[in-house]
Design an enzyme around this catalytic site. Sequence first.
Site, short mmCIF file in Angstrom:
data_model
loop_
_atom_site.label_atom_id
_atom_site.label_comp_id
_atom_site.label_asym_id
_atom_site.label_seq_id
_atom_site.Cartn_x
_atom_site.Cartn_y
_atom_site.Cartn_z
CB CYS A 129 -0.99 0.01 1.38
SG CYS A 129 -2.07 -1.67 1.27
N GLY A 130 0.53 2.27 -0.91
CA GLY A 130 1.53 3.06 -1.11
C GLY A 130 2.99 2.52 -1.86
#
Length: 298
Positions: A129-130
Amino acid sequence: MLLGSITNCELPALSQHKPSLIKTDAEVPLTISVNAIDENGEQVEKHIACERPLTVYLNWRPIVTLMTLGARAEALALGYLKNQGFISDLEQLESVIIDWDVSSAAVLTKESTQDLEEKLSEKTVTTGCGQGTVYGGFMDGLDEIDLPQPQLKQSMIYSLLKNISAYNETYKNAGAVHGCGLCQGDKIVGFVEDVGRHNAVDTLAGEMWLRQDVGHNKMFYTTGRLTSEMVIKIAKMGIPVVLSRSGATQMGLELAQKLGITMIARAKGKHFLIYNGAENIEFDAIPPKRPKKPLENI
């Protein structure tokens, strides 16, 4: 580091070795209330998930800054360092210091960290995530993993999916988070939510490590997708079955096949897809097929 007022907290009791856990008095909320304008142009009060940095130190050397919800920061820091291959000996662990005043988690160990700089120099940007990063020791020990092949009933999977829906508290309140759970049969024995699925799995890994708990009799549930990094972390926890509400990537599947992990994805309600290990599933609750809709006359 300025710690201010501190309290000592006991760690889970199943481990014979209990490193000192120190926390500041400052607590952090998981959600906050904000005002938004809805589709009718009216102001409504809603909750959103918090997101804050947590810099993880190993023997006072900064390793990484994680963006996290902030729940169970000590387990997150330990699980991250263990999964990345920076630490491995629980008996050498001295203390974990959580200080939200400066957004830090300091892990102190007597274990040798002479190869720390070498591991930090070898990094790969992942599909976390990111943007996640794994370091040089992340792949160590994969060839030594030998997972069992438990037999599962379809009816048990359905029961588990029903039971786990009660645990997404932050998601129901505010959205914007992933949840991960440790399961035995259709029972949930551990659950955590975070803004990133990798933080959630690291937190559960840290708690398992502290308790010296085993994974061979457990399943892992996640709301996030099953990437290579997720599959490797689950394998390192010794867990032979993973169940995801989301999908899987090609490398995640290849690693599940190599490591012998039963991989079930797109699991929600009465639907799931077994990408690996179908021979381990007993289909004892096949739902009735939906009738096909008739083609409309053209």
